[in-house]
Design an enzyme around this catalytic site. Sequence first.
Site, PDB file in Angstrom:
ATOM      1  CB  SER A  46     -55.396  24.325 100.887  1.00 13.94           C
ATOM      2  OG  SER A  46     -55.336  23.369  99.872  1.00 13.94           O
ATOM      3  CG  ASP A  65     -53.449  18.503  94.799  1.00 15.93           C
ATOM      4  OD1 ASP A  65     -54.341  18.070  94.044  1.00 15.93           O
ATOM      5  OD2 ASP A  65     -53.648  19.436  95.610  1.00 15.93           O
ATOM      6  CE  LYS A  89     -57.768  16.693  92.227  1.00 12.42           C
ATOM      7  NZ  LYS A  89     -58.468  17.491  93.237  1.00 12.42           N
ATOM      8  NE  ARG A 126     -52.756  17.615  88.221  1.00 13.09           N
ATOM      9  CZ  ARG A 126     -52.931  18.401  89.279  1.00 13.09           C
ATOM     10  NH1 ARG A 126     -53.266  17.889  90.446  1.00 13.09           N
ATOM     11  NH2 ARG A 126     -52.744  19.706  89.171  1.00 13.09           N
TER      12      ARG A 126
END
Length: 438
Positions: free
Chosen positions: A27, A320, A347, A351
């Site tokens: 990020s 995440d 995502k 997931r």
Amino acid sequence: MGAIGGAIVSKRGAALSGAALTPGDKSISHRALIFGALADGVSEISGLLDGDDVLRTAAAMRALGAEIERTGDVWRVVGGPWRSPDRALYFGNAGTGVRLVMGAVAGAGVGVRFDGDASLRARPMGRVLEPLRMMGLEAVDTEGRLPVKISTGSGLSSISCKLASPSAQVKSAILLAALGANGSTRIHEPVLCRDHTERMLGVFGVSLDFEGDGSAGRFITLEGGQKLTPANVVVPGDPSSAAFLVAAALITPGSEITVQNILINPLRMGFYETLRDMGADMTIQNRRKESGEIVADICARHSELRGVNVPVSRAPTMIDEYPILSVVAAYATGETMMNGLEELRVKESNRIASVEAGLAACGVDVASGQDWLRVRGRGRVKGGGHVHTNHDHRIAMSFLVMGQASEEPVEIDDGAMIATSFPDFVGAMCALGAVIDI
Ligand code: S3P
């Protein structure tokens, strides 16, 4: 050793030990390149993640006019006014890169076409385009998906808006667009999510106002027309990548490892808080401040873990990490319940589906619904599964971790996507003592 395409097998070995570094935070790496490219002059970045996703952002910044050179660990970025590139900006698999750059391009007032790989083309872009359109952006898309063509027409106006869901990508895109809008933009963030954009804008000389103590969310105000001044950024290690190494140590008997120089921003720590609730033996030490963020070393030892109910409110700070938490939960004793996971369906892969199929293939008692996952851990895992990663780096790494302590080896179908976020994952794991066959 870099990540390599094709199947990879992970086998139970000896205890893991030693110290490891993870690559730079993904990020922060995207943001450092974008902000450096916007600032008029020279910015230097060290510790940048050298992964495919971030390299796509670097290429996009070059196409928009920035000069970017790398010497050893230092990336020198010469930023300035942006120009419209003659070709589409291709972001590969990188959702953060494409969404943040859409906002920055809107603020910079240039016309750009955006595209990505098949997975990125399937992910929703409407969540970013909608507020940008409210600001006056003209965008051509097909049902909110890439490819997208944007232009600012007669300039942007400021807006006052409330984030529909706690997405740092959406919040960041609005803030970056607001830099080029007339007047002050106000964002109501009912649930706090990662704040790297806000912190780094401060480092690049942009002033923001914050109201609210966080308990009922907060309001962020940014006055348009502010220019970024160049700055030097040291990117800390990625807590989302460190999560895999820490998890491997917790589930592998006799292990004790230290992952050094990791970002411990409170809005990224949900996974580590959950591990503590599960009884993990971890120490966070050597705290210090770097480029507006807090970093530390995380020491993790093999632990007897128990299943927990993960609070829904924690989801934005560990979004995440649910795949690797699910693997850890399989080694715990008892039920781990994870709710509020609807975002996991959009995502890099779906997931919820990827984790459920992978755990089931390894003999784990798992169930799921639209926005939840439940794992019933038995303290040990049979393994022996062939896991479909669905081109998702975090699914690939999660199941390679699972194989470290399972009774039978775990095979993943393809390790290529690991290079998007942790190119030397296999090397880092093997240096700690893991047995992974490429
Ligand atoms: C990111 C925000 C999160 C996260 C992603 C990185 C960022 O996405 O999942 O990996 O850097 O802003 P959302 O904003 O969609 O939750």
